[in-house]
Write a protein that holds these residues in place. Structure first.
Motif, PDB file in Angstrom:
ATOM      1  N   THR A  84     -16.745 -92.470  -4.990  1.00  0.00           N
ATOM      2  CA  THR A  84     -15.600 -91.896  -4.287  1.00  0.00           C
ATOM      3  C   THR A  84     -15.183 -92.856  -3.186  1.00  0.00           C
ATOM      4  N   THR A  85     -13.963 -92.661  -2.679  1.00  0.00           N
ATOM      5  CA  THR A  85     -13.484 -93.598  -1.666  1.00  0.00           C
ATOM      6  C   THR A  85     -14.358 -93.561  -0.420  1.00  0.00           C
ATOM      7  N   SER A  86     -14.902 -92.401  -0.073  1.00  0.00           N
ATOM      8  CA  SER A  86     -15.703 -92.387   1.151  1.00  0.00           C
ATOM      9  C   SER A  86     -17.008 -93.151   0.940  1.00  0.00           C
ATOM     10  N   GLU A  87     -17.572 -93.053  -0.258  1.00  0.00           N
ATOM     11  CA  GLU A  87     -18.773 -93.860  -0.520  1.00  0.00           C
ATOM     12  C   GLU A  87     -18.432 -95.347  -0.557  1.00  0.00           C
ATOM     13  N   GLN A  88     -17.259 -95.667  -1.122  1.00  0.00           N
ATOM     14  CA  GLN A  88     -16.832 -97.075  -1.109  1.00  0.00           C
ATOM     15  C   GLN A  88     -16.702 -97.576   0.314  1.00  0.00           C
ATOM     16  N   ALA A  89     -16.112 -96.728   1.167  1.00  0.00           N
ATOM     17  CA  ALA A  89     -15.935 -97.128   2.565  1.00  0.00           C
ATOM     18  C   ALA A  89     -17.300 -97.362   3.212  1.00  0.00           C
ATOM     19  N   ARG A  90     -18.245 -96.494   2.891  1.00  0.00           N
ATOM     20  CA  ARG A  90     -19.585 -96.664   3.479  1.00  0.00           C
ATOM     21  C   ARG A  90     -20.197 -98.000   3.030  1.00  0.00           C
ATOM     22  N   ALA A 114      -2.666 -99.316  -1.301  1.00  0.00           N
ATOM     23  CA  ALA A 114      -2.298 -97.962  -0.916  1.00  0.00           C
ATOM     24  C   ALA A 114      -2.720 -96.941  -1.963  1.00  0.00           C
ATOM     25  N   GLY A 115      -3.071 -97.435  -3.133  1.00  0.00           N
ATOM     26  CA  GLY A 115      -3.314 -96.516  -4.242  1.00  0.00           C
ATOM     27  C   GLY A 115      -4.497 -95.605  -4.039  1.00  0.00           C
ATOM     28  N   HIS A 116      -5.502 -96.035  -3.313  1.00  0.00           N
ATOM     29  CA  HIS A 116      -6.691 -95.191  -3.177  1.00  0.00           C
ATOM     30  C   HIS A 116      -6.511 -94.112  -2.118  1.00  0.00           C
ATOM     31  N   GLY A 117      -5.514 -94.272  -1.243  1.00  0.00           N
ATOM     32  CA  GLY A 117      -5.177 -93.206  -0.307  1.00  0.00           C
ATOM     33  C   GLY A 117      -6.157 -93.000   0.831  1.00  0.00           C
ATOM     34  N   SER A 118      -7.077 -93.922   1.051  1.00  0.00           N
ATOM     35  CA  SER A 118      -8.101 -93.672   2.057  1.00  0.00           C
ATOM     36  C   SER A 118      -7.962 -94.603   3.255  1.00  0.00           C
ATOM     37  N   THR A 119      -7.708 -94.033   4.429  1.00  0.00           N
ATOM     38  CA  THR A 119      -7.607 -94.866   5.630  1.00  0.00           C
ATOM     39  C   THR A 119      -8.989 -95.399   6.025  1.00  0.00           C
ATOM     40  N   ASP A 120     -10.013 -94.641   5.709  1.00  0.00           N
ATOM     41  CA  ASP A 120     -11.374 -95.125   5.993  1.00  0.00           C
ATOM     42  C   ASP A 120     -11.627 -96.458   5.307  1.00  0.00           C
ATOM     43  N   LEU A 121     -11.225 -96.511   4.059  1.00  0.00           N
ATOM     44  CA  LEU A 121     -11.471 -97.722   3.287  1.00  0.00           C
ATOM     45  C   LEU A 121     -10.677 -98.893   3.872  1.00  0.00           C
ATOM     46  N   VAL A 122      -9.490 -98.606   4.343  1.00  0.00           N
ATOM     47  CA  VAL A 122      -8.684 -99.658   4.966  1.00  0.00           C
ATOM     48  C   VAL A 122      -9.395-100.175   6.215  1.00  0.00           C
ATOM     49  N   GLN A 123      -9.921 -99.212   6.973  1.00  0.00           N
ATOM     50  CA  GLN A 123     -10.617 -99.590   8.194  1.00  0.00           C
ATOM     51  C   GLN A 123     -11.863-100.429   7.890  1.00  0.00           C
ATOM     52  N   ALA A 124     -12.576-100.003   6.864  1.00  0.00           N
ATOM     53  CA  ALA A 124     -13.785-100.731   6.487  1.00  0.00           C
ATOM     54  C   ALA A 124     -13.440-102.140   6.028  1.00  0.00           C
ATOM     55  N   THR A 125     -12.305-102.263   5.343  1.00  0.00           N
ATOM     56  CA  THR A 125     -11.849-103.589   4.909  1.00  0.00           C
ATOM     57  C   THR A 125     -11.609-104.476   6.127  1.00  0.00           C
ATOM     58  N   GLU A 128      -4.002 -83.953  -3.556  1.00  0.00           N
ATOM     59  CA  GLU A 128      -4.957 -85.050  -3.586  1.00  0.00           C
ATOM     60  C   GLU A 128      -6.295 -84.620  -3.030  1.00  0.00           C
ATOM     61  N   ASN A 129      -7.354 -85.123  -3.615  1.00  0.00           N
ATOM     62  CA  ASN A 129      -8.674 -84.951  -3.022  1.00  0.00           C
ATOM     63  C   ASN A 129      -9.057 -83.509  -2.723  1.00  0.00           C
TER      64      ASN A 129
END
Ligand SMILES: Cc1cc2nc3c(=O)[nH]c(=O)nc-3n(C[C@H](O)[C@H](O)[C@H](O)COP(=O)(O)O)c2cc1C
Ligand code: SF4
Ligand code: FES
Lengths: 432, 932, 177
Positions: B451-457, B503-514, B908-909
């Motif tokens: 999931t995107t949150s796990e990806q962000a982690r 933008a496709g994954h919709g997760s700001t967390d993931l953007v921040q992690a990037t 979504e989600n």
């Protein structure tokens, strides 16, 4: 014993091979001096010394082009930083029409090949080797398989050969047809399980070959000599040749002669000795009009060339190639146009389809030859045909298949032009 | 540099290239087939032969292949020597022995490289008298036609499709002169880059089926420099039109963006422009009654509406409308009343991505630059579906490993076969993180499905590995920890690391992690900054985000809220003007229905037939991209101008034109929109970051010695022929008042324009005397692969100017709690089906896969669902039924459905339950049959 | 050849023996795909020829695209992509055998069995194919039946060979020449 030793001195390659070609067992091979070369290499010589010995012997490749084997090996990176694994491949594809010498070596004495390969791999620091065998040689395949097992069991193959730190895995690969597999880079593609299109050179296989790793490809007969050279020395090998080339060569004769077959003769033996001495001359009722000296992809020579010494440079100067040293004879009862058509049909069919002059030029040549042979050709066709042989000249094509195909055509046009013209003028084949 | 002599002339040429390249760069005509600038050399066709002489005394020389011979100082060469000329004529003659000479019925006719090379090589009469071999052809799906009898066996198709683009279903089969290029069995070509075969194949074997269905010759097509509108990458295109119909899209070379290739969505998605239901006259709609209006009437109506003091007008802009149209709307309603047209979640991610791009922690790379990356991590974005052309560039980065290995053994990079042999699939450190399996997976070192949150982690953990000042992540599994370490090591060891997200994954967390990874990397890197590529959803997403400063408060959901509140509380009456946006694509049906109920009036300016359009009281037909002049900002902040391919007629106008016409005399702010150049200037003045686009103002008006640039090819016979059956007198041709391009064939040809300007390209279509195919590109390049000569039409903005950006480490995402017996509903994008424009093109619709619900095997097992079952997914107050696919490469605890399903819009989600209805009773291949 | 074949669904699965034999070949190479040719030969050994279904199954087993394997299978002439008869007779048509009369020999076989080169007899017993030089040139004309080579073949020897293989068959009456 003593007899055997003698015979391997004068006929190293075939001296031990039995008339019926039933393979020598390991025991028999050893009794005839087998594996002495490998023992010497692995126990007493450094890889560089082995390489130098082969270089000094002036062993030239028996696959057709006559390239010095030692020189070829020296192009392979072998220092500590050189890539691993490195490969050695034995080219036993033998599909050139009229050529059947490697078959004899593999059927009759497979250990000789294994020993030659092991010595070569030792010199190269190659840890994996393949024998690339044409599909139809099932007897050879069986004999090699049995010999491989014996050799592994006796410690001539596998890890830490003869107690040294040299190890070698040797595999037998049987092919599935197609003459182009004999071209060394196409062979490598085939060994990788791909379509057998040749590869561009450079880089040469010694630098980037099988699976992108350094690879040496040698002909079966070339490799069979190596054990003997190590065992008996470069000077002995050089002394075998009558002219400038070293060693012996297995030479063959096919066609309407008294005896067809293979003979191991010193390099530089006059062709006449092979043709008359060994093959007994033409069969009754036939006379000789010409011959292809080294397999289907060489230029015709005439009876007047019979006294030439059979060696690379002499044949080259006479306008042909020594090739595989297998004479294919043209007799007076055979139509030369039809013979060339037959040859061209072979090459057109065996084109891999990669480059234009070969893929599209050869079938076109075949059609022209067919038309002439049927008596429907024109004089312009002869010009077009001559143009084709230029079109497929060496360097114009991607590999040497098409230039080889052009050789019998161009020389037939030179030597048998009246026969072509008679077909056209008479509107039929004079031999029908 | 090397000095070489060709036919007595001495030239200075770049070292390292091959002679064919060198000759072409010098403007010399040396024919070729198997060589292609992007594919390199293999020496198969032997067409590029020339003669090399040993020295001055050498009279005969030696035949060599230009493409296989490196340039060398002091070479003496000849193209014109008789033996070379003779050989090249022979090659073409041999190639043509089996060619059917069917040029009159061949789609390639008139732009055929084989025709050009035949003429160039001087082969014009045949000696060959034999029979020709014949092949049967395959049905390769809706995009590509197949006529194998025209094949000249140059192997370009498989080298492009398989080696370059990674396709696995087109191969060389059989051998000698019966070599066949096709699929194992009939069926659509699977690669999403199949369309490039049309341009890569030098003859008519692979043709554009969408063009064939309504065919015109190249010389009859009117073209213009345009930009693809089907995703955010902004590939440059050259669309072709005749009789008012858009007929095809071809690649327009731009070395910074798309190079030589497009994706299939971009090439075949154009048909929406010709959609039969497309609004073509202004319409008034009341209580289900429709009546058409003249444009004058429509303008008057809108003027009246705007004057109505009872109504407060708001505007909803669009990420697929140009800067000019968005700004015109913003000016008209005022920036407080302008809403971005993106959902709340989309808007948030867009803002976060813009912040990331502006952070200065990474360099924004173009696709061509991305091809040089030696370590790549793709976070959350399935670029092969959302930014396909970028995925092709990533494939090249992976392949480039072979080039450096080859270089080590002295093999030049263009020696394609040897490079591949040296490569032997040497692992490139490419990693993908995603909820769904991605098409790059077969070539990536590892795929992390989560999931995107796990990806962000995981991403936060990577940042921590690179720089331990970045906060650590707790509670990772051992495998995750290892992966984080491995990725961190590969990124740090790389000299050109690249991160890709979108933008496709919709997760700001993931953007921040990037951002965190980039920050950590740039603190460590010695010289160059790490690379960053961000993809957005639509062609002007970034442009819209840049213009809409109030995006955080003024997104689509805000508009819904305001209108709803106002209606509920008896506030002011509200009217809406929607520009090029189908709200039903962005929110649930109920929400949008409610919105229209609450509104007092509605005006929609669009070119798509949509549900939103159907709701409007007044419809104004907008120009599609093919009739538009304007600027789009692509994902890497490159502002690019597109030009109308043909005149749309009075009833169709660009959105800003409608707004200007209706409001200019009642609203001073609209005065700036009297023409395109002014409109663009207004944009640049509104947003300082856009200021760098200034030169485009000039480009759009550019003329050559007082003459405009012709859109059709020189001496096109097409225009006269077009109406000859009606009258030989030609009607007056439409006049383009906005740009330096002229309609049809009057004006100067591009060849003249290119000679005077350098840097980019306003090339309507690629053509040069003797070079009728797209291969003519090199005639406009200084060096092969360089940008083409001609005026600049795209400029990259610099979004940040901070040399040493400070870092504020943010706290990693917390582990998300799963809801027992529920799965997270995640919609995933599809290259064919997701983009609303291309989805209306028939060929694309045909390729859209059947909708399924995809589950991880563990979840399927727990819920007793088997492959091919039909399942029911319970959404908030409805349910949908879909056939199931089971995929071990997707995230666990997730149910994936395609994002084009209407039922899931705005959902979504959310956690849903999924229940099996037993084996799927219908096995169907119909596009949306699975979607009930 | 692949052209114009409609999707077919007869995907077979490889037998345990086939898998074992192919797996053993795979071990010789750093990549599974390198065993493609041996794999095809194993399948052909067990099944007589290589069907579309076999190609699909083998491609899966070797983890390679099915079209890639088809490209390999159709390149090599000793991989049969069409069914062949119980016995495959391959007559060498290259130069040495041709000089020694391979054409009339082929004609004789064809006449005896009622087939032309490239065809399979109606009873499915024999397929007659031309083949390039078998490397047995000193015993020309030569041919190969079911992998066994025979040299110095003439009409009588041929009849005898056929009858040894299939004692029950009725050879057609011919007048050669
Ligand atoms: C079309 C073609 C077919 C060939 N066939 C064979 C062959 O069957 N056996 C062989 O040893 N060499 C063959 N060769 C030569 C090989 O490419 C290569 O030169 C040879 O194996 C090198 O071995 P050598 O140096 O020991 O002679 C062929 C070359 C060409 C162009
Ligand atoms: S000459 Fe060309 S087509 Fe012929 S076999 Fe060699 S590479 Fe293939
Ligand atoms: S382009 Fe040089 S050989 Fe084909």
């Amino acid at each position: 014993m003593a007899d055997n030793a003698d015979i391997t001195f004068s006929k190293p390659l075939t001296g031990l091979i039995r008339e019926d070609r039933s393979p020598l067992t390991l025991k028999e091979y050893r009794a005839g001096g087998g594996y002495r070369g490998l023992e010497k290499a692995a126990k007493k010589m450094s890889p560089d010394e082995v390489l130098e010995e082969v270089k000094a012997s002036n062993l030239r490749g028996r696959g057709g082009a006559g390239f010095p084997a030692g020189l070829k090996w020296s192009f392979m990176p072998r220092d500590d930083k050189a890539p691993r694994p490195r490969y050695l491949v034995c080219n036993s594809d033998e599909m050139e029409p009229g050529t059947f010498k490697d078959r004899l070596l593999m059927e009759g004495n497979p250990h000789q090949l294994i020993e030659g390969m092991a010595c070569t791999a030792y010199a190269l620091g190659a840890e994996i080797a393949f024998i690339f065998l044409r599909a139809e040689y099932s007897v050879a395949a069986a004999n090699i398989s049995a010999a491989l097992k014996e050799a592994y069991d006796a410690g001539y193959l596998g890890s830490n050969i003869l107690g040294s730190d040299f190890s070698l895995e040797l595999h037998l690969h049987t092919s599935a047809g197609r003459y182009i597999c004999g071209e060394e880079t196409a062979l490598i593609n085939s060994l990788e399980g791909k379509r057998a299109n040749p590869r561009a050179k450079p880089p040469f296989p010694q630098v980037s070959g099988l699976f992108g790793q350094p690879t040496v490809v040698n002909n079966c007969e070339t490799l069979c000599n190596v054990g003997h050279i190590i065992d008996k020395g470069a000077d002995w090998f050089k002394s075998l040749g009558l002219g400038s080339d070293s060693g012996t060569k297995i030479m063959g004769v096919t066609g309407n002669v008294k005896r067809t077959g293979l003979w191991e003769l010193p390099m530089g033996t006059p062709i006449r000795e092979l043709f008359e001495g060994c093959a007994g001359g033409m069969a009754d009722g036939y006379s000789l009009r010409g011959f292809l000296p080294g397999g289907a992809s060489t230029d015709f020579l005439l009876p007047e060339h019979l006294d030439l010494a059979f060696e690379y440079d002499v044949i080259g100067k006479a306008g042909s190639r020594m090739g595989t040293a297998s004479l294919i004879l043209l007799d007076d009862k055979t139509c030369p146009v039809a013979m060339v058509r037959n040859l061209t049909h072979f090459f057109a069919q065996e084109s891999c389809g990669w480059c234009t002059p070969c893929r599209d030029g050869l079938p076109w040549s075949e059609q022209i030859l067919d038309r002439i042979e049927r008596g429907q050709g024109s004089m312009e066709d002869l010009d077009t045909l001559a143009w084709h042989t230029q079109f497929m000249a060496p360097g114009n094509t991607f590999c040497a298949l098409a230039p080889g195909a052009a050789e019998p055509i161009q020389s037939a046009l030179k030597y048998f032009r009246e026969d072509f013209e008679r077909h056209i003028k008479e509107g039929t084949c004079p031999w029908h | 540099m090397a000095k070489i002599t060709i036919d007595g002339q001495t030239y200075e040429v770049e070292d390292g290239q091959n002679l064919l390249q060198a000759c072409l760069s010098l403007g010399l005509d040396l024919p070729y087939f198997c060589w292609h600038p992007a594919l390199g050399s293999v020496g198969a066709c032997r067409q590029c032969a020339l003669i090399q002489y040993q020295d001055e005394n050498d009279q005969r020389g030696r035949l060599i292949m230009g493409c296989m011979t490196p340039v060398g100082d002091g070479q003496i060469l000849s193209i014109d020597a008789e033996n070379a000329v003779n050989f090249r004529a022979g090659i073409i003659e041999a190639l043509m022995t089996n060619h059917p000479h069917d040029c009159p019925v061949c789609e390639e006719g008139g732009e055929c490289h084989l025709q050009d090379m035949t003429v160039m090589s001087g082969h014009h009469s045949r000696r060959y008298q034999g029979l020709k071999r014949t092949f049967s052809n395959q049905d390769l799906g809706p995009f590509i036609g197949h006529e194998m009898n025209r094949c000249i066996t140059c192997y370009r198709c498989v080298r492009y499709y398989r080696d370059y683009a990674g396709g696995t279903d087109l191969h060389a089969m059989a051998s000698r002169n019966r070599t066949y290029f096709g699929r194992f069995e009939e069926g659509p070509l699977e690669s999403e880059f199949s369309g490039n075969l049309v341009e890569v194949c030098p003859t008519g074997v692979f043709t554009d089926k969408t063009l064939s269905q309504d065919y015109s010759r190249k010389w009859d097509l009117q073209c213009a420099p345009s930009v693809c509108v089907h995703c955010s990458l902004g590939c440059n295109t050259s669309p072709g039109e005749r009789y008012g119909r858009l007929k095809r899209i071809q690649n327009r070379f731009n070395s910074d963006v798309n190079g030589y290739f497009l994706c299939d969505r971009g090439r075949f998605g154009y048909d929406f422009v010709n959609h039969p239901q497309r609004p073509r006259t202004p319409l008034q709609q009341q209580d289900g009654e429709q009546s058409s209006l003249t444009s004058e009437q429509a303008i008057n109506q809108l003027k009246q509406k705007l004057k109505d003091p009872e109504i407060c007008w708001i505007g909803i802009g669009s990420p697929r409308a140009t800067l000019e149209s968005n700004l015109a709307l913003q000016r008209l309603v005022g920036s407080d009343h302008f809403f971005s047209g993106l959902s709340h979640q989309q808007e948030q991610v867009h803002q976060a991505l813009l912040k990331l791009q502006r952070s200065g922690h990474g360099q924004l790379l173009s696709m061509q630059e991305a091809e040089e990356a030696d370590a790549i991590v793709i976070l959350g974005e399935d670029i092969s579906q959302t930014a396909p052309r970028l995925a092709l560039s990533v494939r090249q980065a992976v392949r480039s490993i072979g080039r450096s290995k080859a270089q080590a053994i002295g093999v030049p990079p263009w020696q394609d076969q040897a490079v591949q042999i040296a490569n032997q699939e040497a692992g490139h450190p490419l990693y993908t993180l995603g909820t769904q399996p991605c098409r790059l997976q077969p070539i990536c070192k590892q795929h992390f499905p989560a999931t995107t949150s796990e990806q962000a982690r995981l991403a936060f953990a990577i940042a921590h590995q690179i720089d331990n000042k970045a906060p650590a992540v707790s509670g990772l599994t051992k495998a995750q920890q290892q992966l984080a370490e491995e990725i961190a090591a590969d990124l740090t060891n790389a000299s050109r690391p690249l991160l890709i997200t979108g933008a496709g994954h919709g997760s700001t967390d993931l953007v921040q992690a990037t951002e965190q990874i980039l920050a950590a990397l740039s603190r460590r890197s010695k010289g160059e900054q790490p690379g960053l590529v961000v993809s957005f959803d639509e062609c002007n997403s970034l442009g819209l985000t840049l213009l809409n400063h109030r995006g955080q408060e003024n997104c689509l959901d805000d508009a819904f809220d305001i209108v709803h509140q106002s209606h509920d509380q008896g506030g002011k009456q509200i009217g809406v003007i929607i520009v090029e946006n189908d709200l039903y694509q962005r929110a649930s049906k109920a929400t949008v229905d409610q919105f229209f109920n609450d509104l007092s009036d509605s005006v929609v300016i669009d070119y798509l037939p949509s549900d939103t359009l159907a709701k409007a009281n007044l419809i104004l037909p907008a120009a599609s991209f093919a009739e538009t002049q304007g600027v789009l900002i692509n994902n890497e902040a490159r502002g690019q101008m597109l030009f109308p391919v043909y005149a749309a007629g009075d009833n169709i106008q660009m959105s800003w034109q409608w707004l200007h016409a209706s409001a200019a005399d009642i609203n001073d702010a609209m005065a700036d929109f009297s023409n395109q150049a002014q409109a663009l200037r207004a944009c640049l003045e509104t947003e300082p970051l856009l200021g760098a686009l200034e030169p485009l103002l000039e480009v759009s008006q550019l003329q050559h010695q007082g003459l405009k640039l012709a859109r059709m090819l020189p001496r096109a016979s097409g225009r006269t022929a077009m109406r000859a059956h009606i009258s030989v007198h030609e009607p007056k041709q439409p006049v383009d008042e906005q740009s330096g391009l002229a309609y049809t064939m009057e004006g100067v040809p591009y060849t003249a324009m290119a000679a005077e300007h350098s840097g980019g390209g306003m090339m309507p279509a690629s053509w040069y005397p003797g070079w009728n195919s797209n291969q003519s590109i090199h005639k406009f390049q200084q060096e092969i692969g360089d940008n083409i000569e001609g005026p600049v039409t795209g400029i990259k903005l610099s979004l940040h100017s901070l040399p040493d950006p400070s870092i504020e480490w943010s706290e990693p995402t917390k582990k998300a709690r799963a809801k027992a017996d529920h799965l997270l509903l995640i919609s995933h994008p599809q290259i064919f089906g997701s983009d609303e424009l291309s989805a209306l093109s028939t060929a694309i619709a045909e390729r859209t896969p059947v909708a399924t619900a995809s589950l991880h095997p563990d979840d399927a097992k727990a819920m007793q669902i088997s492959d091919n079952d039909l399942v029911q997914i319970h959404l908030q107050d409805q349910h949908i039924q879909l056939p199931v696919t089971i995929n071990p490469q997707q995230a666990k605890r997730v149910v994936l459905v395609p994002d084009y399903l209407d039922e899931i819009r705005g959902l979504e989600n959310i956690w849903v339950t999924v229940r099996s209805l037993g084996p799927n009773p219908v096995i169907t291949s119909d596009r949306r049959a699975g979607h009930v | 050849m692949a052209n114009h074949r409609l999707p077919n669904h007869d995907i077979i699965s490889l037998s345990a023996v086939e898998r074992r034999e192919i797996e053993a070949e795979c071990r010789h190479y750093p990549k599974r795909q390198a065993a493609a040719i041996e794999g095809l030969k194993v399948v052909q050994k067990h099944r007589g020829w290589v069907s579309d279904g076999s190609i699909q199954a083998l491609a899966k087993f070797l983890e390679m695209p099915v079209g890639e394997l088809e490209g390999v299978a159709t390149f090599y002439n000793l991989i049969f992509r069409q069914p062949v008869g119980k016995h495959v007779i391959m007559v060498c048509d290259s130069v040495c055998c041709w000089v020694k009369g391979s054409d009339p020999l082929t004609q004789h076989i064809g006449n005896r069995l009622g087939i032309k080169p490239g065809q399979t007899s109606e009873d499915g017993l024999f397929t007659l194919l031309p083949i390039v030089c078998l490397g047995d040139c000193d015993r020309a004309p030569t041919l190969m039946i079911d992998g066994q080579q025979h040299g110095h073949v003439d009409a009588d020897k041929l009849d005898q060979l056929l009858l040894e293989l299939e004692p029950e068959i009725q050879l057609m009456e011919v007048s050669d020449g």
